[in-house]
Each structure stands twice: as C-alpha cells, then as structure tokens.
Design an enzyme around this catalytic site. Structure first.
Site, PDB file in Angstrom:
ATOM      1  N   ARG A  92       0.836  -1.207   0.000  1.00  0.00           N
ATOM      2  CA  ARG A  92       0.000   0.000   0.000  1.00  0.00           C
ATOM      3  C   ARG A  92       0.871   1.258   0.000  1.00  0.00           C
ATOM      4  NH1 ARG A  92      -2.503  -3.466  -1.393  1.00  0.00           N
ATOM      5  NH2 ARG A  92      -4.649  -4.027  -0.963  1.00  0.00           N
ATOM      6  N   GLU A  97       2.005   1.529  -3.430  1.00  0.00           N
ATOM      7  CA  GLU A  97       0.867   1.960  -4.234  1.00  0.00           C
ATOM      8  C   GLU A  97       0.623   3.464  -4.099  1.00  0.00           C
ATOM      9  OE1 GLU A  97      -3.495   0.068  -4.928  1.00  0.00           O
ATOM     10  OE2 GLU A  97      -3.003   0.564  -2.853  1.00  0.00           O
ATOM     11  N   SER A 100      16.040  15.191   0.279  1.00  0.00           N
ATOM     12  CA  SER A 100      17.088  14.277   0.694  1.00  0.00           C
ATOM     13  C   SER A 100      16.508  13.111   1.476  1.00  0.00           C
ATOM     14  CB  SER A 100      18.100  15.007   1.576  1.00  0.00           C
ATOM     15  OG  SER A 100      19.034  14.087   2.112  1.00  0.00           O
TER      16      SER A 100
END
Length: 158
Positions: free
Chosen positions: A98, A101, A124
C-alpha cells in the site's frame, strides 16, 4: 516461508527477540535511547548505523536478552548498513504494498506540488526523518505518516 526478520543477521534477530521478550515497543526503546522510533526500527532491520554510545544504550535497554559482545562486534565502526530493499519489488506484504501503491498513484501529484513550492530539486533521503502517528478522523483510526527531508535544489552547470 522465511520472514524478513529470519533473513537478517543473528544480532538483528536477537534484537527482535529481546524486544518481544521485554514487551517493548519501538517507541519505548527509542525514548530510552534518545532516538526516534522509526530510526530504532531501521536499526533492528540493519538499515541504520548506530554510534558506539547508541549500541551501549541499546544493550542497556534490552539486556540481558542480547549478547553485548556480539552487538559490539557487529555494530563496530566498520559496520555499514544495507539500506536497500529487503524484499522483492513490488513488495508482497500488504502494508508495504500500500505504501508502494501510494507512490505509484500519487507520486506525480506529490512531485508536482513539491516542485511548485520548492522549485527544481529533490528531498534528501539522507538528511531525513519519518514519523508515524495514530490519528482519529471521523471516528476511525487513521495513519499519519510524515516525511521530512532537507531540500536539495538542482544546480547544474556545464
């Protein structure tokens, strides 16, 4: 099936076992070490580099369930963490998938907003921190993840 923890070095596995035995959260260990809970979790997975003082604090927090000599031997000044992926990509663990995703679906939107606010550059991941909070929203538990990284503008010269 081998878990990610089982694939780690013996001292890292020992850290997880000691954490479980002492019934401590990463947050509790972090508070006792004076560090952030996400950094402590990364250390357990072999993806952060502790100072000698931090190794001593970790031993104090988890002792006697960790082998102090093994910890000092492993986390010596020549120890450098593996900061790459611990599992294949895309990840198969539902929580990790997830997160993957989220970047796949919202990555370009986040990138566009970041560039509008900061210009051309990158955040960074070296000067970086992450925080996880449990938040109530509309009567439901929600996860709030905060990433904070130093802004590094591109400065390209030929």
């Amino acid at each position: 099936m081998t878990s990610v923890v089982q694939s780690l070095a013996d001292v890292n596995q020992q850290l997880f076992e000691a954490k479980k035995t002492k019934k401590l959260s990463f947050e509790q260990i972090a508070q006792r070490m004076g560090r952030d809970e996400v950094w402590v979790a990364a250390l357990f997975y072999g993806q952060a580099k502790p100072t000698d003082d931090e190794v001593d604090k970790l031993i104090d927090v988890l002792g006697p369930w960790v082998d102090a000599k093994a910890m000092k031997r492993h986390f010596n000044p020549h120890f450098f963490p593996e900061r790459g992926q611990l599992t294949p990509m895309p990840p198969t663990d539902p929580t990790l998938y997830r997160l993957y995703e989220v970047v796949g679906v919202y990555g370009y939107a986040l990138k566009s907003v970041i560039h509008e606010k900061f210009g051309d550059g990158i955040m960074s991941a070296i000067n970086f921190s992450a925080k996880v909070d449990k938040v109530q929203k509309n009567g439901a538990d929600t996860v709030r993840i905060t990433y904070e990284g130093k802004w590094l503008p591109y400065d390209f010269h030929c």
